[in-house]
Scaffold this active site. Structure first.
Site, PDB file in Angstrom:
ATOM      1  N   THR A 149      -0.993   8.879  -9.219  1.00 35.11           N
ATOM      2  CA  THR A 149      -1.270   9.979  -8.311  1.00 35.11           C
ATOM      3  C   THR A 149      -2.669  10.538  -8.545  1.00 35.11           C
ATOM      4  O   THR A 149      -3.296  11.077  -7.636  1.00 35.11           O
ATOM      5  CB  THR A 149      -0.222  11.093  -8.479  1.00 35.11           C
ATOM      6  OG1 THR A 149       1.083  10.528  -8.383  1.00 35.11           O
ATOM      7  CG2 THR A 149      -0.366  12.172  -7.417  1.00 35.11           C
ATOM      8  N   TYR A 185       4.453   0.898 -18.135  1.00 33.37           N
ATOM      9  CA  TYR A 185       4.814   1.132 -16.740  1.00 33.37           C
ATOM     10  C   TYR A 185       5.205  -0.199 -16.100  1.00 33.37           C
ATOM     11  O   TYR A 185       4.377  -1.084 -15.899  1.00 33.37           O
ATOM     12  CB  TYR A 185       3.623   1.748 -16.018  1.00 33.37           C
ATOM     13  CG  TYR A 185       3.901   2.366 -14.672  1.00 33.37           C
ATOM     14  CD1 TYR A 185       5.176   2.372 -14.100  1.00 33.37           C
ATOM     15  CD2 TYR A 185       2.878   2.971 -13.960  1.00 33.37           C
ATOM     16  CE1 TYR A 185       5.410   2.960 -12.877  1.00 33.37           C
ATOM     17  CE2 TYR A 185       3.092   3.556 -12.725  1.00 33.37           C
ATOM     18  CZ  TYR A 185       4.358   3.550 -12.183  1.00 33.37           C
ATOM     19  OH  TYR A 185       4.586   4.130 -10.956  1.00 33.37           O
ATOM     20  N   LYS A 234       8.564   3.126 -18.285  1.00 39.09           N
ATOM     21  CA  LYS A 234       8.645   3.814 -17.002  1.00 39.09           C
ATOM     22  C   LYS A 234       8.889   2.765 -15.929  1.00 39.09           C
ATOM     23  O   LYS A 234       8.121   1.808 -15.810  1.00 39.09           O
ATOM     24  CB  LYS A 234       7.351   4.582 -16.719  1.00 39.09           C
ATOM     25  CG  LYS A 234       7.354   5.306 -15.371  1.00 39.09           C
ATOM     26  CD  LYS A 234       6.020   5.988 -15.114  1.00 39.09           C
ATOM     27  CE  LYS A 234       6.024   6.661 -13.743  1.00 39.09           C
ATOM     28  NZ  LYS A 234       4.724   7.262 -13.402  1.00 39.09           N
TER      29      LYS A 234
END
Length: 316
Positions: free
Chosen positions: A56, A143, A168
């Site tokens: 983000t 991730y 994640k």
């Protein structure tokens, strides 16, 4: 950086995990004052942790110098109140460089992004992440998404690696995640390994992930509607499924359906919503584009409906 173990701080985090956007000025240059204000507002609203310069936060669009300055600004603004983690990615050498820059800036941990472009086998991915973990004293969360999807056995080996504390998941295969959780439980017993729901607008799948024991998640909504994000976070933690489903039906599902209408909207819609809240964080950098005016109007309507669902419209 704080001395308390990062895993323990994340597990006990009282609020959502906050992934701030990166702020740019009218000329497109980094605006650290606006970024500081954005981070400060999130911490004051009740964030459980700050993940700076991640997806983000347009990690892909930042120079190493900008990355270092943003992470340092986030560390200074949080002042130890919540942990700060930073993104690190690309090939192994660059990922190590970013991790060391984050360490120098005072971060508490690293979110290790997928390697750039190439599709590697499991052995290569394992070498990449273990090399990254050994190159810094910071704890690493790996991730999983796109070109970095792991077999359960690979995650067992990651979990057994010093410095790697969690996974994640941005892939969204619940069958795979259940097998990963089970494999680590039996293959790395006694290891307190963390799991995070990292799908875009993770709240939409929060109930499903909770069903396999995964309650930590990244919240992009917290950037622009912290009251809604906190209400959902409390509902999920308290087992208040009626409230969670009301927010899912009236706010999160329409938001996800809007996000699917444009490329890059997982970032640009969030940034547009932050600006609607009155924080001038600038536009996204190329190659991302701004959402259309019609979609921004639709976004405003969805956010207004979300606040109305809270009962008093607080923060709208």
């Amino acid at each position: 950086m704080t001395s308390a173990p990062l895993a323990a701080r994340l597990t006990s985090a009282p609020g959502p995990l906050f992934f701030p956007v990166t702020a740019y000025g009218p000329d497109g240059a980094l605006d650290l004052d606006a970024f500081r204000a954005h981070v400060r507002s999130g911490v004051e609203a009740g964030a459980g942790a700050v993940f700076a310069c991640c997806g983000t936060g347009e990690f892909h669009a930042l120079t190493p110098e900008e990355f270092r300055d943003c992470v340092a600004a986030a560390v200074e603004e949080t002042a130890g109140r919540v942990p700060v983690l930073a993104g690190a990615g690309y090939g192994t050498a660059l990922a190590v460089r970013y991790a060391r820059l984050a360490e120098e800036a005072g971060a508490d941990g690293i979110l290790a992004m997928p390697p750039y472009l190439v599709v590697a086998d499991q052995a290569g991915l394992l070498r990449h992440y273990t090399a990254l973990a050994s190159a810094t004293a910071l704890d690493v969360i790996v991730y999983q998404r796109d070109n970095a999807v792991f077999t359960p056995q690979t995650v067992v080996e990651l979990a057994a690696t010093d410095g790697i504390i969690g996974l994640k998941d941005g892939h969204g295969d619940l069958d795979l995640m259940q097998r990963i959780v089970s494999a680590v439980r039996t293959g790395a017993p006694g290891r307190d390994f963390l799991y995070f729901n990292g799908l875009p607008t993770a709240e939409l799948t929060g109930l499903a992930y909770r069903g396999i024991g995964i309650t930590l998640y990244s919240s992009a909504v917290f950037c622009f509607a912290p009251e809604i994000a906190l209400a959902f976070h409390r509902a999920l933690a308290d087992g208040d499924d009626a409230t969670a489903e009301r927010l899912l039906d009236g706010f999160y599902r329409p938001l996800v359906e809007l996000r699917a209408k444009g490329r890059g909207y997982a970032v640009s819609l969030v940034k547009a919503a932050v600006r609607m809240r009155g924080q001038d964080v600038g536009e996204v950098r190329p190659p991302l584009s701004e959402p259309s005016a019609a979609h921004v109007k639709e976004l405003a309507d969805i956010v207004a409906r979300g606040y109305a669902l809270l009962g008093d419209g607080a923060g709208a």
